[in-house]
Design an enzyme around this catalytic site. Structure first.
Site, PDB file in Angstrom:
ATOM      1  N   THR A  15       0.844  -1.200   0.000  1.00  0.00           N
ATOM      2  CA  THR A  15       0.000   0.000   0.000  1.00  0.00           C
ATOM      3  C   THR A  15       0.876   1.246   0.000  1.00  0.00           C
ATOM      4  O   THR A  15       2.020   1.218   0.448  1.00  0.00           O
ATOM      5  CB  THR A  15      -0.939   0.022   1.222  1.00  0.00           C
ATOM      6  N   ASN A  17      -0.879   3.910   1.229  1.00  0.00           N
ATOM      7  CA  ASN A  17      -1.776   4.632   2.140  1.00  0.00           C
ATOM      8  C   ASN A  17      -1.277   4.449   3.579  1.00  0.00           C
ATOM      9  O   ASN A  17      -1.370   3.355   4.127  1.00  0.00           O
ATOM     10  CB  ASN A  17      -3.193   4.055   1.981  1.00  0.00           C
ATOM     11  N   LYS A  20      -3.787   2.920   6.138  1.00  0.00           N
ATOM     12  CA  LYS A  20      -4.006   1.481   5.952  1.00  0.00           C
ATOM     13  C   LYS A  20      -2.801   0.694   6.459  1.00  0.00           C
ATOM     14  O   LYS A  20      -2.940  -0.355   7.086  1.00  0.00           O
ATOM     15  CB  LYS A  20      -4.245   1.208   4.468  1.00  0.00           C
ATOM     16  N   ASP A  75      -7.635  -5.189  -0.319  1.00  0.00           N
ATOM     17  CA  ASP A  75      -8.483  -4.349  -1.158  1.00  0.00           C
ATOM     18  C   ASP A  75      -9.796  -4.251  -0.417  1.00  0.00           C
ATOM     19  O   ASP A  75     -10.373  -5.267  -0.014  1.00  0.00           O
ATOM     20  CB  ASP A  75      -8.689  -4.925  -2.554  1.00  0.00           C
ATOM     21  N   TYR A 161     -14.011   6.399   4.186  1.00  0.00           N
ATOM     22  CA  TYR A 161     -15.439   6.664   4.400  1.00  0.00           C
ATOM     23  C   TYR A 161     -15.863   6.496   5.864  1.00  0.00           C
ATOM     24  O   TYR A 161     -17.063   6.545   6.162  1.00  0.00           O
ATOM     25  CB  TYR A 161     -16.280   5.704   3.537  1.00  0.00           C
ATOM     26  N   ASP A 162     -14.907   6.315   6.770  1.00  0.00           N
ATOM     27  CA  ASP A 162     -15.237   6.031   8.178  1.00  0.00           C
ATOM     28  C   ASP A 162     -16.221   7.020   8.817  1.00  0.00           C
ATOM     29  O   ASP A 162     -17.095   6.608   9.585  1.00  0.00           O
ATOM     30  CB  ASP A 162     -13.958   5.962   9.025  1.00  0.00           C
ATOM     31  N   LYS A 182     -12.653   0.099  16.910  1.00  0.00           N
ATOM     32  CA  LYS A 182     -12.886  -0.161  15.481  1.00  0.00           C
ATOM     33  C   LYS A 182     -12.114  -1.410  15.037  1.00  0.00           C
ATOM     34  O   LYS A 182     -12.657  -2.285  14.358  1.00  0.00           O
ATOM     35  CB  LYS A 182     -12.459   1.051  14.645  1.00  0.00           C
ATOM     36  N   HIS A 187     -14.252  -4.748   9.203  1.00  0.00           N
ATOM     37  CA  HIS A 187     -14.139  -5.701   8.094  1.00  0.00           C
ATOM     38  C   HIS A 187     -12.710  -6.215   7.975  1.00  0.00           C
ATOM     39  O   HIS A 187     -12.479  -7.381   7.711  1.00  0.00           O
ATOM     40  CB  HIS A 187     -14.570  -5.027   6.778  1.00  0.00           C
ATOM     41  N   ARG A 188     -11.729  -5.309   8.216  1.00  0.00           N
ATOM     42  CA  ARG A 188     -10.318  -5.701   8.136  1.00  0.00           C
ATOM     43  C   ARG A 188      -9.992  -6.684   9.258  1.00  0.00           C
ATOM     44  O   ARG A 188      -9.293  -7.663   9.062  1.00  0.00           O
ATOM     45  CB  ARG A 188      -9.450  -4.442   8.207  1.00  0.00           C
TER      46      ARG A 188
END
Length: 200
Positions: A15, A17, A20, A75, A161-162, A182, A187-188
């Site tokens: 990444t 980012n 991330k 992803d 989008y958090d 979180k 999802h991660r």
């Protein structure tokens, strides 16, 4: 070849980012020596797949091949029920070349208004892939968290989008939540639990 990662191994996080990369590092529990694709100056491959799994595999393989190290890639994105699953795999692209997620969140709100739908159901998906440089086996897992969208966004934590996503059973957005809270349910995190079970 066994699909294992030994503690202390050098691992490329595919990444550019930083948010991330930090999140993945926390989930990897400092078991590995991590370096990002950005740190190594690796080019970002074009994400040409139409699924999260396909893009995660593509990014992991490209980073492993270019670095000669095992690589982990994710992803992930936001899917909105009333928008037929959009932005989905195009979540980052909606933010434009400047990675402006304020713009991306406005786009989601505008499209929902145009769709004249009261349905605010949405979900985050994360596919995690690990690839080795010898073109050997690859491993991929997927996690998902459901919730609803809220506008305007709330909170400055997290990324992407958090601020507009409220996970099921909670009152705060991911943007308002303590990062540890979180990380425990995202999802991660769900994808990562599956990855840990397979790898360690």
């Amino acid at each position: 070849m066994t699909i294992r990662l030994e503690p202390g191994a050098r691992l490329v996080v595919a990444t550019h980012n930083p948010g991330k990369a930090r999140e993945l590092a926390a989930m990897l529990e400092n078991r590995f020596e991590l370096v990002t694709a950005g740190d190594l100056g690796l080019a970002e491959p074009e994400e040409t797949e139409t699924t999260f799994v396909g893009n995660a595999l593509l990014k992991a393989r490209a980073a492993a091949r270019a670095s000669g190290l095992a690589a982990i890639a994710d992803d992930s994105g936001l899917s909105v029920a009333a928008l037929d699953g959009a932005p989905g795999v195009y979540s980052a692209r909606w933010a434009g070349p400047e990675k402006d997620f304020a713009l991306a969140m406005r786009k989601v709100e505008e499209r929902l208004e145009a769709a004249e739908s009261d349905d605010r159901a949405a979900w985050f998906t994360c596919a995690l892939a690990v690839a080795w440089p010898d073109e050997g086996p690859m491993l991929v897992v997927e996690g998902r968290v459901d919730g609803t969208l809220t506008f305007p966004g709330r909170g400055t934590r997290g990324f992407g989008y958090d601020p507009i996503f409220v996970p099921e059973g909670h009152a705060q957005t991911f943007g308002q939540m303590d990062p540890a809270a979180k990380d425990a349910m995202s999802h991660r995190a769900r994808a990562f639990e599956k990855l840990k079970a397979a790898l360690f």
